[in-house]
Write a protein that holds these residues in place. Structure first.
Motif, PDB file in Angstrom:
ATOM      1  N   ALA A  32     -21.882  35.523   9.193  1.00 59.21           N
ATOM      2  CA  ALA A  32     -21.313  36.871   9.121  1.00 59.21           C
ATOM      3  C   ALA A  32     -20.154  37.018  10.103  1.00 59.21           C
ATOM      4  N   ARG A  33     -20.339  36.529  11.324  1.00 52.43           N
ATOM      5  CA  ARG A  33     -19.267  36.628  12.318  1.00 52.43           C
ATOM      6  C   ARG A  33     -18.058  35.811  11.886  1.00 52.43           C
ATOM      7  N   ALA A  34     -18.290  34.633  11.342  1.00 49.37           N
ATOM      8  CA  ALA A  34     -17.180  33.798  10.881  1.00 49.37           C
ATOM      9  C   ALA A  34     -16.429  34.473   9.747  1.00 49.37           C
ATOM     10  N   ALA A  35     -17.154  35.115   8.818  1.00 46.32           N
ATOM     11  CA  ALA A  35     -16.511  35.805   7.702  1.00 46.32           C
ATOM     12  C   ALA A  35     -15.674  36.975   8.200  1.00 46.32           C
ATOM     13  N   ALA A  36     -16.190  37.723   9.176  1.00 43.22           N
ATOM     14  CA  ALA A  36     -15.441  38.846   9.739  1.00 43.22           C
ATOM     15  C   ALA A  36     -14.172  38.364  10.440  1.00 43.22           C
ATOM     16  N   ASP A  37     -14.300  37.315  11.241  1.00 42.77           N
ATOM     17  CA  ASP A  37     -13.135  36.797  11.975  1.00 42.77           C
ATOM     18  C   ASP A  37     -12.079  36.257  11.019  1.00 42.77           C
ATOM     19  N   LEU A  38     -12.515  35.532   9.984  1.00 39.51           N
ATOM     20  CA  LEU A  38     -11.567  34.982   9.020  1.00 39.51           C
ATOM     21  C   LEU A  38     -10.861  36.095   8.264  1.00 39.51           C
ATOM     22  N   HIS A  39     -11.606  37.088   7.826  1.00 37.60           N
ATOM     23  CA  HIS A  39     -11.008  38.192   7.079  1.00 37.60           C
ATOM     24  C   HIS A  39      -9.970  38.925   7.923  1.00 37.60           C
ATOM     25  N   ARG A  40     -10.275  39.138   9.211  1.00 37.06           N
ATOM     26  CA  ARG A  40      -9.336  39.820  10.091  1.00 37.06           C
ATOM     27  C   ARG A  40      -8.029  39.039  10.224  1.00 37.06           C
ATOM     28  N   VAL A  41      -8.141  37.741  10.374  1.00 39.21           N
ATOM     29  CA  VAL A  41      -6.938  36.900  10.489  1.00 39.21           C
ATOM     30  C   VAL A  41      -6.150  36.927   9.181  1.00 39.21           C
ATOM     31  N   GLU A  42      -6.842  36.811   8.055  1.00 34.80           N
ATOM     32  CA  GLU A  42      -6.156  36.818   6.755  1.00 34.80           C
ATOM     33  C   GLU A  42      -5.436  38.137   6.517  1.00 34.80           C
ATOM     34  N   TRP A  43      -6.059  39.229   6.926  1.00 37.17           N
ATOM     35  CA  TRP A  43      -5.426  40.537   6.762  1.00 37.17           C
ATOM     36  C   TRP A  43      -4.217  40.694   7.684  1.00 37.17           C
ATOM     37  N   LEU A  44      -4.423  40.495   8.990  1.00 40.52           N
ATOM     38  CA  LEU A  44      -3.359  40.764   9.953  1.00 40.52           C
ATOM     39  C   LEU A  44      -2.214  39.765   9.871  1.00 40.52           C
ATOM     40  N   HIS A  45      -2.526  38.514   9.559  1.00 42.47           N
ATOM     41  CA  HIS A  45      -1.489  37.479   9.527  1.00 42.47           C
ATOM     42  C   HIS A  45      -1.062  37.122   8.103  1.00 42.47           C
ATOM     43  N   GLY A  46      -1.681  37.775   7.123  1.00 43.41           N
ATOM     44  CA  GLY A  46      -1.377  37.433   5.744  1.00 43.41           C
ATOM     45  C   GLY A  46      -0.870  38.586   4.906  1.00 43.41           C
ATOM     46  N   TYR A  47      -1.780  39.453   4.440  1.00 49.01           N
ATOM     47  CA  TYR A  47      -1.393  40.412   3.400  1.00 49.01           C
ATOM     48  C   TYR A  47      -1.172  41.841   3.891  1.00 49.01           C
ATOM     49  N   ARG A  48      -1.320  42.109   5.195  1.00 51.66           N
ATOM     50  CA  ARG A  48      -1.078  43.477   5.669  1.00 51.66           C
ATOM     51  C   ARG A  48       0.366  43.887   5.364  1.00 51.66           C
ATOM     52  N   GLY A  49       0.515  45.027   4.709  1.00 53.20           N
ATOM     53  CA  GLY A  49       1.838  45.517   4.341  1.00 53.20           C
ATOM     54  C   GLY A  49       2.376  44.917   3.052  1.00 53.20           C
ATOM     55  N   THR A  50       1.655  43.973   2.485  1.00 53.72           N
ATOM     56  CA  THR A  50       2.093  43.335   1.240  1.00 53.72           C
ATOM     57  C   THR A  50       1.266  43.804   0.049  1.00 53.72           C
ATOM     58  N   LEU A  51      -0.049  43.839   0.215  1.00 45.55           N
ATOM     59  CA  LEU A  51      -0.916  44.301  -0.860  1.00 45.55           C
ATOM     60  C   LEU A  51      -1.093  45.807  -0.764  1.00 45.55           C
ATOM     61  N   GLY A  52      -0.740  46.503  -1.829  1.00 45.10           N
ATOM     62  CA  GLY A  52      -0.944  47.941  -1.905  1.00 45.10           C
ATOM     63  C   GLY A  52      -2.130  48.269  -2.791  1.00 45.10           C
ATOM     64  N   PHE A  53      -2.459  49.557  -2.880  1.00 43.14           N
ATOM     65  CA  PHE A  53      -3.567  49.996  -3.729  1.00 43.14           C
ATOM     66  C   PHE A  53      -3.227  51.352  -4.304  1.00 43.14           C
ATOM     67  N   VAL A  54      -3.340  51.466  -5.618  1.00 44.86           N
ATOM     68  CA  VAL A  54      -3.065  52.729  -6.292  1.00 44.86           C
ATOM     69  C   VAL A  54      -4.298  53.141  -7.088  1.00 44.86           C
ATOM     70  N   THR A  55      -4.631  54.415  -7.022  1.00 49.44           N
ATOM     71  CA  THR A  55      -5.717  54.994  -7.808  1.00 49.44           C
ATOM     72  C   THR A  55      -5.109  55.983  -8.784  1.00 49.44           C
ATOM     73  N   LEU A  56      -5.341  55.767 -10.064  1.00 45.91           N
ATOM     74  CA  LEU A  56      -4.731  56.570 -11.115  1.00 45.91           C
ATOM     75  C   LEU A  56      -5.786  57.337 -11.888  1.00 45.91           C
ATOM     76  N   LEU A  57      -5.496  58.585 -12.175  1.00 42.67           N
ATOM     77  CA  LEU A  57      -6.301  59.390 -13.085  1.00 42.67           C
ATOM     78  C   LEU A  57      -5.579  59.410 -14.419  1.00 42.67           C
ATOM     79  N   LEU A  58      -6.246  58.913 -15.460  1.00 43.80           N
ATOM     80  CA  LEU A  58      -5.595  58.657 -16.743  1.00 43.80           C
ATOM     81  C   LEU A  58      -6.260  59.419 -17.872  1.00 43.80           C
ATOM     82  N   ARG A  59      -5.430  59.780 -18.830  1.00 44.63           N
ATOM     83  CA  ARG A  59      -5.924  60.279 -20.116  1.00 44.63           C
ATOM     84  C   ARG A  59      -5.291  59.471 -21.228  1.00 44.63           C
ATOM     85  N   GLN A  60      -5.907  59.417 -22.356  1.00 40.48           N
ATOM     86  CA  GLN A  60      -5.347  58.690 -23.489  1.00 40.48           C
ATOM     87  C   GLN A  60      -4.245  59.512 -24.158  1.00 40.48           C
ATOM     88  N   GLY A  61      -3.219  58.783 -24.605  1.00 39.60           N
ATOM     89  CA  GLY A  61      -2.157  59.463 -25.333  1.00 39.60           C
ATOM     90  C   GLY A  61      -0.857  59.519 -24.544  1.00 39.60           C
TER      91      GLY A  61
END
Length: 248
Positions: free
Chosen positions: A219-248
């Protein structure tokens, strides 16, 4: 330690498994569900059913169905439902969302941060369409590229450049598929940072609090790896959008 357990521990203090603040979640639900209406909501890949329970707690005429492959997450959802007093209005199914064939149609279908279950955004929307009542809405959350991803960002995410598009292209693909966005939210950097610090911090803290557990080191290794991947990798690059959609 398996991925489901890691995710469950990492989301202990952020049950919505996406970079959205409480305020953003509330605003999206207020836009999607009228409190004086009666209806049913379905979450395909509900995790701890945080979206559904939040919706039901303020809307006594709504009912909900959640589908999730992680049985332990559903146990937590049931405990939360009882604590909120909404357990009689939510049905939770331990099942792969791709195999769910529940009865009836739903006024709201959710898939926020779980489009990968169906193989991507458009396949997830196709699945949602099968359950949608006439005039119903879909609330979907998906990643997009805030900027052209570097090789470090792609490696950190285990993704390909083609896995996501920029925001404009992402929305264009949705509209070309027959959907109309009626509301949306782009997660800000503060929401992302809060989410990632909560994710890595909750997992690391569990490891610190359970040093004798056989999975503590993992668990500690997974947390440490994820933190490094986020801060040194995809921070500011990967975005997230939530859309409310209707058909048509």
């Amino acid at each position: 330690m398996d991925r489901q357990t890691i995710s469950r521990l990492a989301h202990a203090r952020h049950p919505v498994a996406a970079p959205l603040s409480d305020g953003s979640v509330g605003a999206l639900l207020d836009r999607a569900l009228a409190p004086d209406e009666e209806g049913r909501a379905l979450d395909l890949g509900c995790g701890r059913a945080a979206w559904l329970l939040r919706a039901l707690s303020a809307r006594p005429r709504w009912r909900a169905v959640g589908v999730e492959v992680d049985a332990a997450a559903l146990d937590l959802a049931r405990e939360s439902a009882e604590a909120l007093g909404v357990q009689r209005r939510v049905a939770l199914h331990h099942q792969d969302a791709r195999e769910f064939a529940g009865p009836g149609r739903f006024e709201l279908v959710l898939n926020v941060g779980a489009t990968h279950v169906f193989g991507g955004l458009l396949p997830a929307l196709a699945a949602a369409r099968e359950f949608l009542a006439p005039g119903g809405r879909v609330l979907v959350g998906e990643g997009f590229w805030e900027r052209d991803p570097s090789s470090a960002a792609l490696a950190s995410l285990g993704a390909t450049r083609e896995e996501y598009a920029d925001l404009a292209t992402t929305v264009d693909r949705v509209t070309a598929d027959g959907w109309t966005p009626v509301a949306g939210h782009v997660s800000g950097q503060e929401e992302w940072d809060d989410y990632e610090f909560s994710w890595t911090g909750s997992l690391a803290e569990w490891a610190l609090d359970h040093p004798e557990h056989p999975d503590a080191a993992d668990a500690r290794a997974a947390a440490d790896l994820h933190r490094v991947e986020w801060l040194h990798g995809y921070r500011g690059t990967l975005g997230f959008v939530t859309l409310l959609l209707r058909q048509g």
